[in-house]
Design a protein around this motif. Structure first.
Motif, PDB file in Angstrom:
ATOM      1  N   ARG A   1       0.825  -1.209   0.000  1.00  0.00           N
ATOM      2  CA  ARG A   1       0.000   0.000   0.000  1.00  0.00           C
ATOM      3  C   ARG A   1       0.860   1.260   0.000  1.00  0.00           C
ATOM      4  NH1 ARG A   1      -4.194  -2.164   4.316  1.00  0.00           N
ATOM      5  NH2 ARG A   1      -2.906  -0.958   5.746  1.00  0.00           N
ATOM      6  N   THR A   2       2.068   1.154  -0.522  1.00  0.00           N
ATOM      7  CA  THR A   2       2.972   2.301  -0.563  1.00  0.00           C
ATOM      8  C   THR A   2       3.368   2.617  -1.999  1.00  0.00           C
ATOM      9  OG1 THR A   2       3.888   1.770   1.618  1.00  0.00           O
ATOM     10  CG2 THR A   2       5.197   3.212   0.217  1.00  0.00           C
ATOM     11  N   VAL A   3       3.284   3.899  -2.364  1.00  0.00           N
ATOM     12  CA  VAL A   3       3.758   4.363  -3.663  1.00  0.00           C
ATOM     13  C   VAL A   3       5.253   4.669  -3.521  1.00  0.00           C
ATOM     14  CG1 VAL A   3       3.589   6.152  -5.429  1.00  0.00           C
ATOM     15  CG2 VAL A   3       1.515   5.300  -4.317  1.00  0.00           C
ATOM     16  N   VAL A   4       6.062   3.988  -4.318  1.00  0.00           N
ATOM     17  CA  VAL A   4       7.519   4.118  -4.220  1.00  0.00           C
ATOM     18  C   VAL A   4       8.034   4.857  -5.455  1.00  0.00           C
ATOM     19  CG1 VAL A   4       9.706   2.885  -4.010  1.00  0.00           C
ATOM     20  CG2 VAL A   4       7.640   1.977  -2.904  1.00  0.00           C
ATOM     21  N   VAL A   5       8.736   5.971  -5.220  1.00  0.00           N
ATOM     22  CA  VAL A   5       9.315   6.783  -6.300  1.00  0.00           C
ATOM     23  C   VAL A   5      10.837   6.631  -6.217  1.00  0.00           C
ATOM     24  CG1 VAL A   5       9.451   9.075  -7.335  1.00  0.00           C
ATOM     25  CG2 VAL A   5       7.376   8.391  -6.099  1.00  0.00           C
ATOM     26  N   THR A   6      11.450   6.072  -7.258  1.00  0.00           N
ATOM     27  CA  THR A   6      12.881   5.748  -7.231  1.00  0.00           C
ATOM     28  C   THR A   6      13.596   6.405  -8.409  1.00  0.00           C
ATOM     29  OG1 THR A   6      12.335   3.585  -6.267  1.00  0.00           O
ATOM     30  CG2 THR A   6      14.565   3.876  -7.140  1.00  0.00           C
ATOM     31  N   ALA A   7      14.650   7.162  -8.118  1.00  0.00           N
ATOM     32  CA  ALA A   7      15.404   7.857  -9.166  1.00  0.00           C
ATOM     33  C   ALA A   7      16.089   6.875 -10.101  1.00  0.00           C
ATOM     34  CB  ALA A   7      16.430   8.781  -8.530  1.00  0.00           C
ATOM     35  N   ARG A   8      16.027   7.157 -11.398  1.00  0.00           N
ATOM     36  CA  ARG A   8      16.729   6.363 -12.404  1.00  0.00           C
ATOM     37  C   ARG A   8      17.919   7.128 -12.996  1.00  0.00           C
ATOM     38  NH1 ARG A   8      15.486   1.800 -10.466  1.00  0.00           N
ATOM     39  NH2 ARG A   8      13.260   1.335 -10.467  1.00  0.00           N
ATOM     40  N   ARG A   9      17.793   8.434 -13.071  1.00  0.00           N
ATOM     41  CA  ARG A   9      18.906   9.276 -13.499  1.00  0.00           C
ATOM     42  C   ARG A   9      18.666  10.687 -12.963  1.00  0.00           C
ATOM     43  NH1 ARG A   9      15.742   8.287 -18.075  1.00  0.00           N
ATOM     44  NH2 ARG A   9      15.050  10.151 -19.222  1.00  0.00           N
ATOM     45  N   PHE A  10      19.708  11.523 -13.036  1.00  0.00           N
ATOM     46  CA  PHE A  10      19.632  12.850 -12.428  1.00  0.00           C
ATOM     47  C   PHE A  10      20.027  13.937 -13.422  1.00  0.00           C
ATOM     48  CE2 PHE A  10      20.454   9.910  -8.941  1.00  0.00           C
ATOM     49  CZ  PHE A  10      19.520  10.309  -7.992  1.00  0.00           C
ATOM     50  N   GLU A  11      19.490  15.128 -13.173  1.00  0.00           N
ATOM     51  CA  GLU A  11      19.884  16.318 -13.924  1.00  0.00           C
ATOM     52  C   GLU A  11      20.213  17.425 -12.932  1.00  0.00           C
ATOM     53  OE1 GLU A  11      16.620  17.342 -16.424  1.00  0.00           O
ATOM     54  OE2 GLU A  11      16.958  15.710 -17.856  1.00  0.00           O
ATOM     55  N   VAL A  12      21.254  18.162 -13.206  1.00  0.00           N
ATOM     56  CA  VAL A  12      21.640  19.321 -12.401  1.00  0.00           C
ATOM     57  C   VAL A  12      21.954  20.462 -13.359  1.00  0.00           C
ATOM     58  CG1 VAL A  12      23.305  20.289 -10.764  1.00  0.00           C
ATOM     59  CG2 VAL A  12      22.563  17.907 -10.536  1.00  0.00           C
ATOM     60  N   GLY A  13      21.283  21.597 -13.155  1.00  0.00           N
ATOM     61  CA  GLY A  13      21.493  22.722 -14.063  1.00  0.00           C
ATOM     62  C   GLY A  13      21.022  22.439 -15.467  1.00  0.00           C
ATOM     63  N   GLY A  14      20.031  21.560 -15.592  1.00  0.00           N
ATOM     64  CA  GLY A  14      19.490  21.259 -16.909  1.00  0.00           C
ATOM     65  C   GLY A  14      20.301  20.262 -17.699  1.00  0.00           C
ATOM     66  N   LYS A  15      21.379  19.722 -17.094  1.00  0.00           N
ATOM     67  CA  LYS A  15      22.223  18.762 -17.788  1.00  0.00           C
ATOM     68  C   LYS A  15      22.288  17.456 -17.005  1.00  0.00           C
ATOM     69  CE  LYS A  15      25.187  22.353 -19.804  1.00  0.00           C
ATOM     70  NZ  LYS A  15      26.583  22.850 -19.925  1.00  0.00           N
ATOM     71  N   ALA A  16      22.550  16.378 -17.703  1.00  0.00           N
ATOM     72  CA  ALA A  16      22.668  15.083 -17.042  1.00  0.00           C
ATOM     73  C   ALA A  16      23.832  15.098 -16.067  1.00  0.00           C
ATOM     74  CB  ALA A  16      22.866  13.985 -18.085  1.00  0.00           C
ATOM     75  N   ALA A  17      23.603  14.574 -14.867  1.00  0.00           N
ATOM     76  CA  ALA A  17      24.651  14.524 -13.849  1.00  0.00           C
ATOM     77  C   ALA A  17      25.691  13.472 -14.243  1.00  0.00           C
ATOM     78  CB  ALA A  17      24.046  14.189 -12.497  1.00  0.00           C
ATOM     79  N   ASP A  18      26.981  13.793 -13.963  1.00  0.00           N
ATOM     80  CA  ASP A  18      28.017  12.811 -14.252  1.00  0.00           C
ATOM     81  C   ASP A  18      27.948  11.678 -13.231  1.00  0.00           C
ATOM     82  OD1 ASP A  18      29.304  13.676 -11.893  1.00  0.00           O
ATOM     83  OD2 ASP A  18      30.522  15.119 -12.997  1.00  0.00           O
ATOM     84  N   ALA A  19      28.764  10.661 -13.428  1.00  0.00           N
ATOM     85  CA  ALA A  19      28.690   9.459 -12.602  1.00  0.00           C
ATOM     86  C   ALA A  19      28.931   9.755 -11.127  1.00  0.00           C
ATOM     87  CB  ALA A  19      29.686   8.421 -13.105  1.00  0.00           C
ATOM     88  N   ALA A  20      29.916  10.622 -10.826  1.00  0.00           N
ATOM     89  CA  ALA A  20      30.247  10.933  -9.432  1.00  0.00           C
ATOM     90  C   ALA A  20      29.092  11.672  -8.753  1.00  0.00           C
ATOM     91  CB  ALA A  20      31.532  11.751  -9.365  1.00  0.00           C
ATOM     92  N   LEU A  21      28.519  12.638  -9.448  1.00  0.00           N
ATOM     93  CA  LEU A  21      27.414  13.410  -8.879  1.00  0.00           C
ATOM     94  C   LEU A  21      26.171  12.535  -8.739  1.00  0.00           C
ATOM     95  CD1 LEU A  21      26.436  16.081  -7.816  1.00  0.00           C
ATOM     96  CD2 LEU A  21      25.992  16.831 -10.161  1.00  0.00           C
ATOM     97  N   ALA A  22      25.912  11.697  -9.728  1.00  0.00           N
ATOM     98  CA  ALA A  22      24.762  10.797  -9.653  1.00  0.00           C
ATOM     99  C   ALA A  22      24.889   9.843  -8.476  1.00  0.00           C
ATOM    100  CB  ALA A  22      24.613  10.023 -10.960  1.00  0.00           C
ATOM    101  N   SER A  23      26.103   9.369  -8.241  1.00  0.00           N
ATOM    102  CA  SER A  23      26.329   8.479  -7.100  1.00  0.00           C
ATOM    103  C   SER A  23      26.074   9.197  -5.788  1.00  0.00           C
ATOM    104  CB  SER A  23      27.765   7.944  -7.149  1.00  0.00           C
ATOM    105  OG  SER A  23      28.024   7.108  -6.034  1.00  0.00           O
ATOM    106  N   ALA A  24      26.485  10.458  -5.706  1.00  0.00           N
ATOM    107  CA  ALA A  24      26.278  11.237  -4.478  1.00  0.00           C
ATOM    108  C   ALA A  24      24.803  11.559  -4.261  1.00  0.00           C
ATOM    109  CB  ALA A  24      27.099  12.525  -4.542  1.00  0.00           C
ATOM    110  N   LEU A  25      24.036  11.669  -5.349  1.00  0.00           N
ATOM    111  CA  LEU A  25      22.605  11.998  -5.252  1.00  0.00           C
ATOM    112  C   LEU A  25      21.731  10.770  -5.029  1.00  0.00           C
ATOM    113  CD1 LEU A  25      22.344  14.593  -8.166  1.00  0.00           C
ATOM    114  CD2 LEU A  25      22.028  15.087  -5.724  1.00  0.00           C
TER     115      LEU A  25
END
Length: 227
Positions: free
Chosen positions: A162-186
């Motif tokens: 009974r829980t809605v789960v929202v899970t990140a698949r990729r990230f954007e920062v400043g309108g651009k795709a986050a690099d691997a290091a930043l994505a890992s930190a996020l």
């Protein structure tokens, strides 16, 4: 000819009056059984109504309500489709229904994106919106690598009980795709778990769909009794 038209008119009027009486009776039972704050809207489908009323069995009844709180989140709209509903006409007229047996129920409920962002347990200011590709966008300020960033997670949505789960698949920062290091930190920083709580009438969540208006939940239940 005129007499026939009058009789037909009276029968139609009687049919509509009987329909209103039955709908009000079912609404009272639906409110009590579902733990709703007010009577829901009830629509008994099928014409003519009187043939269904005489046998005390209705093929399809729609029950709808708005603004239902469940598990710390608001269901903006809730619509249940009840099949093979048993309502004796005498009990409906007297408003003395003790129970309403139902053979099967299916339902949909809508959670608006703003309500997901403000649901109980979400402890930060977030903006949730559809991304248009089967994912949702979750945007918020995040402290990472010694900086406070406005980051967006493009996330999948699924049900876990009974829980809605929202899970990140990729990230954007400043309108651009986050690099691997930043994505890992996020990772995990913009994920959400929104408990929906028990639905009315013993309905069990079965799935969800991402739409432009919100998350549409589907639910169903087998034979049940509105008491």
């Amino acid at each position: 000819m005129i007499t026939l038209l009058v009789v037909v008119g009276l029968l139609v009027a009687l049919d509509r009056v009987g329909l209103l009486v039955a709908e009000r009776a079912v609404a009272t039972e639906a409110r009590t059984s579902g733990g709703l704050a007010v009577d829901p809207a009830v629509k008994i489908k099928g014409f003519p109504f009187l043939t269904q009323a005489l046998r005390g069995s209705y093929d399809e009844v729609e029950v709808s309500a708005h603004g239902i709180m469940r598990g710390g989140v608001t269901l903006r709209s809730f619509t249940a489709d009840l099949r093979d509903v048993q309502v004796p006409v005498a009990d409906a007229v007297k408003r003395q229904l003790a129970q309403v047996p139902v053979s099967r129920l299916t339902a949909t409920a809508v959670i608006a994106y703003a309500d997901i962002a403000s649901a109980r347990g979400v402890d930060r200011k977030l903006v949730v919106a559809p991304s248009g590709d089967g994912l949702v966008r979750v945007t918020g300020s995040v402290s990472v690598l010694g900086e406070t960033l406005s980051a967006t997670a493009l996330s999948s949505v699924r049900l876990d009980g009974r829980t809605v789960v929202v899970t990140a698949r990729r990230f954007e920062v400043g309108g651009k795709a986050a690099d691997a290091a930043l994505a890992s930190a996020l990772a995990g920083r913009l994920d959400l778990r929104v408990p929906v709580g028990a639905l009315p009438y013993g309905l069990v969540l079965t799935g969800l769909t991402i739409t432009k208006d919100g998350i549409v939940l589907t639910a169903e239940a087998g034979p049940t009794i509105l008491r």
